[in-house]
Design a protein around this motif. Structure first.
Motif, mmCIF file in Angstrom:
data_model
loop_
_atom_site.group_PDB
_atom_site.id
_atom_site.type_symbol
_atom_site.label_atom_id
_atom_site.label_comp_id
_atom_site.label_asym_id
_atom_site.label_seq_id
_atom_site.Cartn_x
_atom_site.Cartn_y
_atom_site.Cartn_z
ATOM 1 N N GLU A 285 2.081 -5.026 -9.509
ATOM 2 C CA GLU A 285 2.807 -5.763 -8.471
ATOM 3 C C GLU A 285 4.272 -5.965 -8.867
ATOM 4 O OE1 GLU A 285 0.960 -9.481 -7.420
ATOM 5 O OE2 GLU A 285 2.624 -9.951 -6.099
ATOM 6 N N MET B 211 6.303 -2.830 -8.531
ATOM 7 C CA MET B 211 6.681 -2.646 -7.122
ATOM 8 C C MET B 211 7.827 -3.592 -6.744
ATOM 9 S SD MET B 211 5.253 -0.282 -5.710
ATOM 10 C CE MET B 211 3.983 0.861 -5.910
ATOM 11 N N SER C 163 11.222 -2.282 -7.582
ATOM 12 C CA SER C 163 11.786 -1.299 -6.654
ATOM 13 C C SER C 163 12.182 -1.962 -5.330
ATOM 14 C CB SER C 163 10.806 -0.149 -6.422
ATOM 15 O OG SER C 163 9.638 -0.639 -5.869
ATOM 16 N N ASN C 164 11.902 -3.254 -5.207
ATOM 17 C CA ASN C 164 12.322 -3.972 -4.004
ATOM 18 C C ASN C 164 13.485 -4.925 -4.260
ATOM 19 O OD1 ASN C 164 10.896 -3.457 -1.414
ATOM 20 N ND2 ASN C 164 9.142 -3.522 -2.786
ATOM 21 N N VAL D 81 14.499 0.580 -3.397
ATOM 22 C CA VAL D 81 14.403 1.163 -2.050
ATOM 23 C C VAL D 81 15.178 0.318 -1.031
ATOM 24 C CG1 VAL D 81 12.170 2.234 -2.469
ATOM 25 C CG2 VAL D 81 12.254 -0.083 -1.536
ATOM 26 N N GLN D 82 15.793 -0.763 -1.496
ATOM 27 C CA GLN D 82 16.505 -1.664 -0.572
ATOM 28 C C GLN D 82 17.929 -1.211 -0.316
ATOM 29 O OE1 GLN D 82 15.113 -4.091 1.112
ATOM 30 N NE2 GLN D 82 13.133 -3.971 0.100
ATOM 31 N N THR E 228 -2.602 -1.457 -4.283
ATOM 32 C CA THR E 228 -1.398 -0.973 -4.994
ATOM 33 C C THR E 228 -1.799 -0.256 -6.277
ATOM 34 O OG1 THR E 228 -0.188 -2.862 -4.130
ATOM 35 C CG2 THR E 228 0.836 -1.685 -5.947
ATOM 36 N N PRO F 8 9.786 5.661 -0.165
ATOM 37 C CA PRO F 8 10.638 4.452 -0.130
ATOM 38 C C PRO F 8 10.251 3.495 0.990
ATOM 39 C CG PRO F 8 11.987 6.403 -0.470
ATOM 40 C CD PRO F 8 10.600 6.892 -0.174
ATOM 41 N N VAL G 119 7.043 1.583 -0.021
ATOM 42 C CA VAL G 119 7.326 0.642 -1.113
ATOM 43 C C VAL G 119 8.077 -0.580 -0.572
ATOM 44 C CG1 VAL G 119 8.619 0.340 -3.274
ATOM 45 C CG2 VAL G 119 7.241 2.385 -2.937
ATOM 46 N N ARG G 120 8.967 -0.347 0.406
ATOM 47 C CA ARG G 120 9.719 -1.448 1.008
ATOM 48 C C ARG G 120 8.767 -2.445 1.690
ATOM 49 N NH1 ARG G 120 13.202 1.637 4.320
ATOM 50 N NH2 ARG G 120 14.046 2.455 2.394
ATOM 51 N N GLN H 36 -0.115 -5.195 1.271
ATOM 52 C CA GLN H 36 -1.038 -6.062 0.513
ATOM 53 C C GLN H 36 -1.746 -7.042 1.458
ATOM 54 O OE1 GLN H 36 1.730 -7.581 -2.355
ATOM 55 N NE2 GLN H 36 0.987 -6.230 -3.980
#
Lengths: 151, 140
Positions: A94, A97, A100-101, A150-151, B98, B113, B116-117, B123
């Motif tokens: 988590e 992830m 990447s946010n 990725v933002q 995940t 991407p 993932v965003r 979830q």
């Protein structure tokens, strides 16, 4: 009458190579994510072109890791942690992830004051996110975060 | 009352559960792609034929969820594929989605991407599946 040659569309060369004949799902996912990010965003491409570093990412709750070997415009993804890493990030799935946010703010620095950033900073303080080699490589970490985000 | 796994009744319950979730509504703001779930057959688990679940999700709302052929789900913008027993593990909270994707237990096709965003939305969607009481064919 002269014949015109029809050129087949040329695929752009891949930015990401996989060191192992069978890349793990995690390796494929990270490689695919970085390639898509770099192709879509010029500011990420600039970082990718100059970044030279070996970054390990180990996901503690699935016991899987990868090594991202950035070679200035190319990336080689290895299954597992390889030797001579510049940085190693260890966290649960988590949190990986969440990394990447992370939003990128002024001066290209990751934003740690919104909810995602506070969550990441809190995990770093509580030891749930560990980054080996952080202090001498803060600039490298920021570049990796920008490429990864990725933002 | 429990509904049969991956049946039309299940799809309706699941859609209602997603639309009841304020967490999903917030986390999926801006989402505008279809999602297909392919449930691969496992005849030894009394799940003899593959099924496809097509989810029409838009801006925090589940507009439609239907169950049909696997080929329908494969046409969606994002496709997640796994055998029946893996989906059962997800729906019974034995496998985190995940982690499952990172381990290759759930196979994902689509723009990485973007997915993932929307990690938080996916979830919460998984959480919604766990709230639907299900009658599993291999537990009869």
């Amino acid at each position: 009458m002269a014949r015109r040659k029809v050129k087949a569309p040329v695929e752009p060369p891949s930015l990401v190579d996989y060191a192992d004949p069978e890349p793990s799902a995690f390796a494929s996912m990270l490689g695919g994510l970085i390639e898509a990010n770099v192709r879509a965003r010029p500011e990420k491409e600039r970082d990718f072109e100059v970044l030279v570093a070996r970054v390990g990412i180990f996901v503690t709750d699935i016991h899987e890791g990868v090594t991202l070997d950035f070679k200035g415009g190319r990336l080689v993804v290895h299954n597992g942690l390889r030797q001579r890493r510049t940085l190693t990030i260890r966290a649960d799935a988590e949190t990986v992830m969440s990394l990447s946010n992370l939003k990128i703010g002024l001066l290209g620095l990751p934003v740690y004051y919104d909810s995602v950033g506070r969550g990441v900073a809190g995990k770093l303080l509580r030891g749930k996110l560990k980054i080996d080699g952080l202090l001498p490589n803060v600039i490298t970490l920021n570049m990796v975060t920008r490429i990864f985000s990725v933002q | 009352m429990a509904v049969k796994a991956f049946s039309s009744e299940w799809a309706k319950e699941f859609k209602d559960e997603v639309n009841r979730s304020s967490v999903y509504k917030t986390a999926a703001k801006g989402w505008k792609w279809t999602v297909g779930l392919v449930v691969e057959a496992e005849p030894d688990k009394h799940f003899p034929e593959a099924k496809g679940i097509v989810m029409d999700l838009f801006d925090g709302e589940a507009r439609n969820v239907t169950v049909g052929a696997a080929s329908d789900a494969q046409k969606c913008d994002f496709v997640i594929t796994a055998p029946y027993s893996r989906w059962k593990e997800v729906a019974t909270k034995q496998l985190d989605a995940t982690r499952g994707m990172l381990q290759g237990k759930l196979k994902l096709k689509g723009d990485l991407p973007t997915i993932v965003r929307y990690t938080k939305a996916s979830q919460e969607m998984t959480e919604c599946t766990t709230r639907v009481p299900v009658e599993w064919p291999d537990e009869k």
